[in-house]
Design an enzyme around this catalytic site. Structure first.
Site, PDB file in Angstrom:
ATOM      1  N   GLU A 164       0.838  -1.207   0.000  1.00 61.42           N
ATOM      2  CA  GLU A 164       0.000   0.000   0.000  1.00 61.42           C
ATOM      3  C   GLU A 164       0.872   1.256   0.000  1.00 61.42           C
ATOM      4  O   GLU A 164       2.017   1.230   0.463  1.00 61.42           O
ATOM      5  CB  GLU A 164      -0.922  -0.057   1.233  1.00 61.42           C
ATOM      6  CG  GLU A 164      -1.827   1.122   1.468  1.00 61.42           C
ATOM      7  CD  GLU A 164      -2.825   1.408   0.350  1.00 61.42           C
ATOM      8  OE1 GLU A 164      -2.409   1.485  -0.826  1.00 61.42           O
ATOM      9  OE2 GLU A 164      -4.014   1.582   0.648  1.00 61.42           O
TER      10      GLU A 164
ATOM     11  N   ASP B 143      -3.937   6.073   6.179  1.00 59.45           N
ATOM     12  CA  ASP B 143      -4.427   7.341   6.704  1.00 59.45           C
ATOM     13  C   ASP B 143      -5.445   7.034   7.802  1.00 59.45           C
ATOM     14  O   ASP B 143      -5.063   6.762   8.932  1.00 59.45           O
ATOM     15  CB  ASP B 143      -5.010   8.116   5.505  1.00 59.45           C
ATOM     16  CG  ASP B 143      -5.419   9.524   5.834  1.00 59.45           C
ATOM     17  OD1 ASP B 143      -4.744  10.175   6.632  1.00 59.45           O
ATOM     18  OD2 ASP B 143      -6.425  10.000   5.274  1.00 59.45           O
TER      19      ASP B 143
ATOM     20  N   LYS C 181       0.367   7.568   8.446  1.00 62.07           N
ATOM     21  CA  LYS C 181      -0.027   8.784   9.168  1.00 62.07           C
ATOM     22  C   LYS C 181      -0.837   8.355  10.391  1.00 62.07           C
ATOM     23  O   LYS C 181      -2.063   8.430  10.382  1.00 62.07           O
ATOM     24  CB  LYS C 181      -0.918   9.665   8.268  1.00 62.07           C
ATOM     25  CG  LYS C 181      -0.168  10.435   7.207  1.00 62.07           C
ATOM     26  CD  LYS C 181      -0.986  11.622   6.711  1.00 62.07           C
ATOM     27  CE  LYS C 181      -1.815  11.271   5.521  1.00 62.07           C
ATOM     28  NZ  LYS C 181      -2.412  12.451   4.837  1.00 62.07           N
TER      29      LYS C 181
ATOM     30  N   PHE D 192      -1.209  16.556   3.927  1.00 58.01           N
ATOM     31  CA  PHE D 192      -1.483  15.831   2.693  1.00 58.01           C
ATOM     32  C   PHE D 192      -0.224  15.776   1.841  1.00 58.01           C
ATOM     33  O   PHE D 192       0.431  16.798   1.625  1.00 58.01           O
ATOM     34  CB  PHE D 192      -2.626  16.505   1.929  1.00 58.01           C
ATOM     35  CG  PHE D 192      -3.272  15.582   0.942  1.00 58.01           C
ATOM     36  CD1 PHE D 192      -4.190  14.630   1.355  1.00 58.01           C
ATOM     37  CD2 PHE D 192      -2.950  15.654  -0.406  1.00 58.01           C
ATOM     38  CE1 PHE D 192      -4.783  13.765   0.442  1.00 58.01           C
ATOM     39  CE2 PHE D 192      -3.538  14.792  -1.327  1.00 58.01           C
ATOM     40  CZ  PHE D 192      -4.453  13.852  -0.900  1.00 58.01           C
ATOM     41  N   VAL D 193       0.116  14.567   1.373  1.00 53.94           N
ATOM     42  CA  VAL D 193       1.322  14.411   0.556  1.00 53.94           C
ATOM     43  C   VAL D 193       0.971  13.944  -0.858  1.00 53.94           C
ATOM     44  O   VAL D 193      -0.061  13.309  -1.079  1.00 53.94           O
ATOM     45  CB  VAL D 193       2.342  13.441   1.202  1.00 53.94           C
ATOM     46  CG1 VAL D 193       3.002  14.070   2.411  1.00 53.94           C
ATOM     47  CG2 VAL D 193       1.690  12.110   1.562  1.00 53.94           C
TER      48      VAL D 193
ATOM     49  N   ASP E  24      -1.643  10.952  -5.281  1.00 54.57           N
ATOM     50  CA  ASP E  24      -2.208  12.037  -6.101  1.00 54.57           C
ATOM     51  C   ASP E  24      -3.006  13.043  -5.298  1.00 54.57           C
ATOM     52  O   ASP E  24      -3.376  12.804  -4.142  1.00 54.57           O
ATOM     53  CB  ASP E  24      -3.150  11.435  -7.139  1.00 54.57           C
ATOM     54  CG  ASP E  24      -4.464  10.968  -6.498  1.00 54.57           C
ATOM     55  OD1 ASP E  24      -4.394  10.206  -5.514  1.00 54.57           O
ATOM     56  OD2 ASP E  24      -5.535  11.391  -6.955  1.00 54.57           O
TER      57      ASP E  24
HETATM   58  P1  IMP Z   1      -7.437   5.431   4.378  1.00 54.20           P
HETATM   59  O1  IMP Z   1      -8.525   4.470   3.990  1.00 54.20           O
HETATM   60  O2  IMP Z   1      -8.006   6.681   5.005  1.00 54.20           O
HETATM   61  O3  IMP Z   1      -6.356   4.817   5.218  1.00 54.20           O
HETATM   62  O4  IMP Z   1      -6.833   6.026   3.071  1.00 54.20           O
HETATM   63  C1  IMP Z   1      -6.157   5.301   2.230  1.00 54.20           C
HETATM   64  C2  IMP Z   1      -6.054   5.939   0.872  1.00 54.20           C
HETATM   65  O5  IMP Z   1      -6.303   7.346   0.859  1.00 54.20           O
HETATM   66  C3  IMP Z   1      -4.631   5.777   0.430  1.00 54.20           C
HETATM   67  O6  IMP Z   1      -4.441   4.527  -0.169  1.00 54.20           O
HETATM   68  C4  IMP Z   1      -4.458   6.952  -0.498  1.00 54.20           C
HETATM   69  O7  IMP Z   1      -4.861   6.568  -1.795  1.00 54.20           O
HETATM   70  C5  IMP Z   1      -5.364   8.016   0.048  1.00 54.20           C
HETATM   71  N1  IMP Z   1      -4.613   9.009   0.872  1.00 54.20           N
HETATM   72  C6  IMP Z   1      -4.590   9.115   2.210  1.00 54.20           C
HETATM   73  N2  IMP Z   1      -3.777  10.125   2.610  1.00 54.20           N
HETATM   74  C7  IMP Z   1      -3.255  10.656   1.488  1.00 54.20           C
HETATM   75  C8  IMP Z   1      -2.316  11.726   1.234  1.00 54.20           C
HETATM   76  O8  IMP Z   1      -1.766  12.406   2.124  1.00 54.20           O
HETATM   77  N3  IMP Z   1      -2.038  11.960  -0.073  1.00 54.20           N
HETATM   78  C9  IMP Z   1      -2.608  11.263  -1.107  1.00 54.20           C
HETATM   79  N4  IMP Z   1      -3.469  10.247  -0.903  1.00 54.20           N
HETATM   80  C10 IMP Z   1      -3.802   9.950   0.374  1.00 54.20           C
HETATM   81 MG    MG Z   2      -4.029   3.925  -2.071  1.00 51.83          MG
END
Ligand code: IMP
Ligand code: MG
Length: 181
Positions: A103, A107, A135, A156-157, A163
């Site tokens: 992955e 986040d 994160k 945010f990165v 992206d």
């Molecule tokens: P989660 O389900 O919130 O853990 O998010 C996962 C997905 O959100 C990741 O696989 C990324 O595609 C996207 N994402 C989360 N944080 C960032 C960020 O800082 N930059 C870009 N994409 C992010």
């Molecule tokens: Mg992803």
């Protein structure tokens, strides 16, 4: 997006190409050492993890197979929708493999929670998660990766596969995104 705006959105480099390369080299060696002799299936979560997958698999020196899954959790911009949908699945019989999910970033943890629960039901020989970025401050569901290459604070990165509204995936480094222009 104009080229001027594009450049101004890239606030600063957070992790350089060399730092990423070094960390992936070490991760590839660890995986090669600990999985040697076992059937490995690397499962990359598209779209974000495609660059990480491409570099990580080339640092793995033992036989392994690759597969791709597509999960959507972001509509556009920098805010999560909270809902995770799998739009493309793997076709392999997971009961024959030691599965490693590859992955880009964890986040809230929602995406991987959903995917791991789904894949566990298919009885893989083992299931582990490697993530390029983590994160932990942003976590909304309890989730920990087995291997995490970089831990970053809550901003945010973009770049190296990540992206913002589909732009910036092709940057070779990880940068902080500038939300206010
Ligand atoms: P989660 O389900 O919130 O853990 O998010 C996962 C997905 O959100 C990741 O696989 C990324 O595609 C996207 N994402 C989360 N944080 C960032 C960020 O800082 N930059 C870009 N994409 C992010
Ligand atoms: Mg992803």
């Amino acid at each position: 997006m104009t080229f001027e705006e594009y450049k101004r959105r890239i606030k600063r480099v957070v992790i350089t190409e060399d730092e990423i390369k070094q960390a992936i080299k070490e991760a590839g060696k660890k995986i090669s050492d600990s999985y040697d002799g076992r059937p490995i299936l690397l499962v990359s979560i598209l779209n974000g993890a495609f660059v990480f997958m491409a570099d990580l698999c080339r640092e793995i020196t033992v036989p392994c197979e690759l597969a791709f899954m597509c999960a959507k959790s972001y509509f556009a911009g920098t805010e999560s929708s909270g809902k995770v949908t799998v739009t493309m699945d793997v076709s392999q019989d997971l009961s024959k493999y030691h599965v490693i999910i590859v992955e880009d970033i964890i986040d809230t943890g929602r995406t991987l929670k959903v995917i791991c629960d789904m894949l566990k039901e298919r009885n893989p020989l083992s299931l582990k998660v490697i993530t390029l970025l983590d994160k932990p401050e942003r976590r909304l569901v309890d989730f920990k990766a087995d291997m995490s290459l970089f831990t970053i604070p809550d901003y945010f990165v973009i770049g190296y596969g990540l992206d913002c509204a589909e732009y910036f995936r092709n940057l070779p480094y990880i940068a902080e995104y500038e939300p206010n222009l």
